[in-house]
Structures are given as C-alpha cells and as structure tokens.
Design an enzyme around this catalytic site. Structure first.
Site, PDB file in Angstrom:
ATOM      1  N   CYS A  67       0.871  -1.268   0.158  1.00  0.00           N
ATOM      2  CA  CYS A  67      -0.103  -0.096   0.143  1.00  0.00           C
ATOM      3  C   CYS A  67       0.865   1.053   0.033  1.00  0.00           C
ATOM      4  O   CYS A  67       1.918   0.997   0.007  1.00  0.00           O
ATOM      5  CB  CYS A  67      -1.026  -0.061   1.372  1.00  0.00           C
ATOM      6  SG  CYS A  67      -1.917  -1.219   1.477  1.00  0.00           S
ATOM      7  N   TYR A 123      12.340  -4.123  -6.808  1.00  0.00           N
ATOM      8  CA  TYR A 123      10.986  -3.880  -7.388  1.00  0.00           C
ATOM      9  C   TYR A 123      10.065  -2.957  -7.167  1.00  0.00           C
ATOM     10  O   TYR A 123       9.540  -2.249  -8.142  1.00  0.00           O
ATOM     11  CB  TYR A 123      10.491  -5.309  -7.656  1.00  0.00           C
ATOM     12  CG  TYR A 123       9.283  -5.657  -8.282  1.00  0.00           C
ATOM     13  CD1 TYR A 123       8.752  -5.109  -9.409  1.00  0.00           C
ATOM     14  CD2 TYR A 123       8.130  -5.939  -7.594  1.00  0.00           C
ATOM     15  CE1 TYR A 123       7.586  -5.387  -9.949  1.00  0.00           C
ATOM     16  CE2 TYR A 123       6.896  -6.200  -7.976  1.00  0.00           C
ATOM     17  CZ  TYR A 123       6.652  -5.851  -9.197  1.00  0.00           C
ATOM     18  OH  TYR A 123       5.212  -5.877  -9.709  1.00  0.00           O
ATOM     19  N   ASN A 148       0.611   1.049   5.836  1.00  0.00           N
ATOM     20  CA  ASN A 148       1.243   0.534   4.781  1.00  0.00           C
ATOM     21  C   ASN A 148       1.962  -0.693   5.528  1.00  0.00           C
ATOM     22  O   ASN A 148       2.957  -0.586   6.436  1.00  0.00           O
ATOM     23  CB  ASN A 148       2.213   1.384   4.030  1.00  0.00           C
ATOM     24  CG  ASN A 148       3.350   0.567   3.188  1.00  0.00           C
ATOM     25  OD1 ASN A 148       4.316   1.048   2.869  1.00  0.00           O
ATOM     26  ND2 ASN A 148       2.782  -0.618   2.648  1.00  0.00           N
ATOM     27  N   CYS A 187       6.092 -13.794   2.200  1.00  0.00           N
ATOM     28  CA  CYS A 187       6.378 -12.358   2.901  1.00  0.00           C
ATOM     29  C   CYS A 187       5.356 -12.252   4.031  1.00  0.00           C
ATOM     30  O   CYS A 187       4.198 -12.638   3.586  1.00  0.00           O
ATOM     31  CB  CYS A 187       6.312 -11.340   2.096  1.00  0.00           C
ATOM     32  SG  CYS A 187       6.573  -9.678   2.902  1.00  0.00           S
ATOM     33  N   ASP A 219      15.265  -9.848 -15.814  1.00  0.00           N
ATOM     34  CA  ASP A 219      14.067  -9.476 -14.992  1.00  0.00           C
ATOM     35  C   ASP A 219      14.384  -9.398 -13.668  1.00  0.00           C
ATOM     36  O   ASP A 219      15.404  -9.674 -13.140  1.00  0.00           O
ATOM     37  CB  ASP A 219      12.878 -10.413 -15.329  1.00  0.00           C
ATOM     38  CG  ASP A 219      11.490 -10.213 -15.149  1.00  0.00           C
ATOM     39  OD1 ASP A 219      11.342  -9.052 -14.460  1.00  0.00           O
ATOM     40  OD2 ASP A 219      10.724 -10.925 -15.330  1.00  0.00           O
ATOM     41  N   GLY A 247      -0.641   0.661  -4.945  1.00  0.00           N
ATOM     42  CA  GLY A 247      -2.004   0.019  -4.814  1.00  0.00           C
ATOM     43  C   GLY A 247      -3.038   0.787  -5.683  1.00  0.00           C
ATOM     44  O   GLY A 247      -3.075   1.911  -5.582  1.00  0.00           O
TER      45      GLY A 247
END
Ligand code: SF4
Length: 512
Positions: free
Chosen positions: A54, A296, A155, A436, A399, A80
C-alpha cells in the site's frame, strides 16, 4: 551446472504445473487489470509478480492538505490500485473522508477534494494484502468514539493481528472490517484512564510486523514506523507544513523538500500548535528494510534511506554481469522495473542494451480479452517483442524476480517466436523461495517455483538457454546499505527464510 539428481518426472511435473498456472492466469477475471505505470496483469506479469502493499501520504499544517494528498497519492499509485482514500480534519472535532474503489484519479474529482476541509490529511492507496478487496477495507479507516475520532492509514501488515483480534473479540470488541489495521484502533480506543492520544504508543508496542502508520487522533497526527523499519516512510516539508510519504517520489510531485526518513521504531506526534514530539516505540533491534523495495516495489526515481532506486538497480545489473557473464549480442530488460538492471548489465559486459520488448501502456480495465484461440495464435495485449532487435540474436533477458515462473516461460517463448536464437535469463534478485509476512502479497510457498525447484529445474521449466539469479551477497553489496554486514540492515526473509520478527510457525503464506 545441471543438477544430475533431477529426474525427468520432476521436470515434467514442473512443466505441467506451469501449464496449469498459465491457464489459470488466462482464465482470471479481468476486473483487476492495472492501468498504472508498471505492470499489467497477464502477459507482462502482474499475476506472476509480487503485489505492492500500500502507499500512505499525510499532511500536517497546510491549507491545501486534501489537494496535496491527491497529488501525493497519485505519485504512489503503483503501490496500490484497488482503492484510494483521503481523510481530513479542520480542528480535530470535524472529520471529512472520501474513499472508493479504483485509481486515485477515478475516486477523486475537484468537488470531492474541495469537500475535504482542513489542514491535516492522511491518504491511502491500497492493494489488499490483509483483508478482502472491499470498500469496507479501503483506507483511511475512520472511527468515532466517546472520546473523539481516530483515522488511520497504514502500509504493511501486523503479523500478530489475528491473535490480538481474538482477544479483543472475546473482550467484547466488534470489528467493522477484516483489515488487520483495525486491531490497532481497538487497542487505542479501549485504553482506560488515559486520553486516546496517549494510548497510541502502548497500542503500537503490542503489535508486531512491518508497518508505516499515519494516525489522526482528534487534533493530533501520529506518524510511526515499525522497530525494524521494514516498510519505508519519509518526511518532507512544503510551505512550512510537514508531509509524509511511503516514497520520496511523492515529494517531487508536489514540490516538497525531503527532510529525512522516519527512523525504525520512531513515533512522531504533531499537535495543533505546530509542535513536534519525537518518541520511540522500541529501540532499534535489527534494521531490516524490505530488500524487495530496492529490487522492484519502489519507483526508480525514489530514494530509500538516501539510496536512489534506479542507481541501486543499475548496480544490481552490474553485479549480476560479474556473477554470470554470457556471450551474447543484445541485452534487454522486462519493462519497466528491470530496465535499470539491464542497463547496468549491458554497461558491465559491453553488450549493447536494446529495447527488445515494448509494453502497451493503454491496456485499460474494460478491453476485450482475446479468445483462447486468438491467444494461441499469439495475440498479445501488454508486452510485445521488438522483432528487428531480437531476430537472429543471442538475447540476455533481465527480469527482477521469478515468482511462479509462468511469466518467464511466456516471455522466453515470445522472444523465441520473434526470432531470438538464444535466450539467456538473468534475474536481479536471489530466488524468491519463501512467503512474505510484512504486507507483500505472495502466493503460498507451494506456488513459489524456487521453493521446490533447483535453478537448473527452473531453467528447464521456463525454457531458457541459461538462467542465473543474483546472489544474496551480490544483492546486498549492490544496494550498498551495509557493505560486509550481511543480514543487518535489510530483510531478506523471502530469499533465505531469515525473518526479522517471529512469524507464524506453520504458515506457508501471510494469508494475504
Ligand atoms: S520477506 Fe521479502 S518481500 Fe517481505 S519484507 Fe522481507 S524482503 Fe520484503
């Protein structure tokens, strides 16, 4: 080196699993398609990507608090996109709130912003990591109690939320949402014998996890970050007012000046007279900012703890090249989050960087999905190979992560279909093998391909000519937070199962 222990049966099972997952991806409802800046679901991978948690944004002491929050949240949209909301107050007695499902620009217009009066505001963009994707769970959450108002935006994820919730429900609390954040509100509201403002600190001391909280309690604003600093939170200033954001890119957007990051375990309390008190929830036990923020999640133009994300990702590419050089004709990165690492890889190897893939940024929420037959004939909505760049070439494809493996398989196939002679996959993070628990939506352990497959098995499953992941040591030195002191300063739980807090012993996902 190939793993000789690997059996054909295991590979066949992996390929079968990938095929099943790819089918599931195709069959998903398209109502959650992301129109934001980075990935869309499907071909370019958001189904197979970790979902950002978030984003929070707050203002204290500015007459245009709601408008600033709108622009700040817009800059944080990539964190988000399911819901957005802003809550404001003039003097701590009247609270104004608007929230809705969708992107920031869809939820708010000029009239809505004008109706949110006051100089204190907190705002939120949400991807549901805990609690269902419902308007009731959209934040900020606002509650009115006998002793006043509480509004909260967060968050992250409270790891012991379920435990606390059970205790509170047994004691008579009635919850209005399924969000983990509400447990903190109940802890604050149930405190006896002290004003609600003073109950925030002991309540924060009861919760464990990774979080950044913005809490309006009557006329005060409380800003807090978890004792490990797992989730980011920065403070800035504009026109003498304070602003807070999950990422510094939001300050650039509104023209605010960055002041500093909130320290792990720090709690700041702002009162209506303009005073700022600093306090601590707990001493810093082990600094552990989320490594995936660097790899990322965060925008490349943001700085985390003073480290620019684009620069860090470029160094990851350089390090990856040092660890896994391959003779090739062209380097390309999966847009957008892997481009910085691809540039670093190209610079280090001397192999030219080229735009080998293009993302279609205009994929909206309501486009017509290609039929299965058209899909099989190669209709691509979101990511296309640039044939003239890759045809007849040995391609290095960079990637940032492999989650399930479905997307990598499809991108390798896309490059081969466009004529690539060889496709060498390089990943700018270690294998993502564990879930996670701190607010990132990960599939259960069984769906993380790296949890049960060797690198060689993954290579074969995604049909790459070669595959290498960045080492954990290489990652930490590329980020440059704590050179030489591994596992201090950074959470790497999803790579090495070493979490900075107690996590549910038998959980194979965070329940997000
Ligand atoms: S487990 Fe991974 S994704 Fe979660 S906070 Fe730690 S580094 Fe970030």
């Amino acid at each position: 080196m190939p793993d000789e222990r690997m059996t054909g049966q295991r590979i066949a099972a992996a390929e079968q699993k990938l095929a099943t997952l790819a089918l599931a991806e195709q069959e998903r409802d398209d109502s959650h398609f992301w129109t934001g800046e980075y990935y869309n679901e499907g071909m370019d991978g958001s189904f197979d990507k970790l979902k950002e948690e978030c984003g929070v944004f707050g203002v204290f002491g500015h007459e245009e608090a709601a408008a600033l929050s709108f622009y700040g949240l817009h800059a944080l949209q990539h964190r988000g996109e399911e819901s957005a909301g802003i809550c404001t107050t003039v003097d701590g007695s009247d609270f104004f709130i608007h929230k809705g499902m969708g992107l920031v620009k869809e939820v708010f217009d000029n009239d809505r912003i004008a109706s949110l009066k006051g100089s204190t505001a907190i705002g939120h963009v949400r991807y549901s990591t805990s609690g269902a994707s419902l308007i009731a769970n959209a934040q900020p959450l606002h509650f009115q109690f006998r002793h006043g108002h509480i509004a909260i935006a967060t968050n992250g994820n409270i790891v012991n939320a379920e435990e606390i919730r059970e205790e509170l429900e047994e004691a008579g609390s009635i919850f209005q949402t399924t969000s983990d954040t509400e447990v903190l509100v109940h802890l604050i509201a149930r405190a006896r014998g002290i004003p609600m403002e003073d109950a925030v600190k002991p309540a924060l001391q009861k919760v464990s996890g990774g979080y950044a909280f913005l809490i309006m309690v009557n006329d005060k604003l409380v800003v807090a970050r978890d004792p490990h600093g797992l989730r980011p939170l920065a403070m800035g200033t504009i026109d003498g007012a304070y602003v807070f954001a999950s990422e510094t890119c939001a300050f650039e957007t509104i023209g605010a000046e960055y002041l500093r990051d909130i320290e792990p375990g720090e709690m700041l309390v702002f009162d209506k007279d303009g005073g700022m008190q600093t306090d601590r929830i707990a001493p810093i036990e082990r600094r552990a900012i989320c490594a995936m923020e660097y790899i990322y999640f965060s925008r490349p133009d943001s700085d985390l703890d003073g480290i620019n994300l684009h620069a860090a990702r470029k160094r990851m590419g350089v390090q990856l090249a040092k660890e896994s050089f391959v003779d090739a004709d062209v380097v390309t990165g999966v847009p957008d989050s892997s481009i910085s690492a691809a540039i670093g890889f190209a610079e280090q190897t001397g192999i030219p960087y080229e735009l080998g893939m293009i993302k279609n940024r205009y994929t909206g929420r309501t486009f017509i999905q290609p039929s299965q037959e058209l899909r099989e004939r190669g209709v691509k909505m979101k990511l296309s190979a640039v044939r003239k760049v890759v045809e007849g070439k040995r391609v290095v494809m960079i990637d940032d992560s492999i989650v399930r493996g479905t997307t990598s398989l499809r991108i390798v196939k896309m490059l081969r279909d466009a004529g690539a002679k060889e496709v060498h996959v390089r990943i700018s993070s270690p294998p993502y093998a564990n879930p996670c628990f701190y607010g990132i939506d990960t599939p259960s352990r069984g769906d993380l391909i790296a949890s049960s497959h060797t690198v060689e098995e993954i290579r074969r499953a995604i049909d790459a000519d070669s595959l290498h992941f960045l080492s954990k040591d290489g990652l930490l030195s590329a980020i440059g937070r704590v050179p030489g002191e591994y596992n201090r300063g950074m959470c790497t739980g999803c790579f090495d199962n070493d979490y900075p807090t107690r996590v549910p012993a038998d959980a194979d996902s965070c329940g997000c």
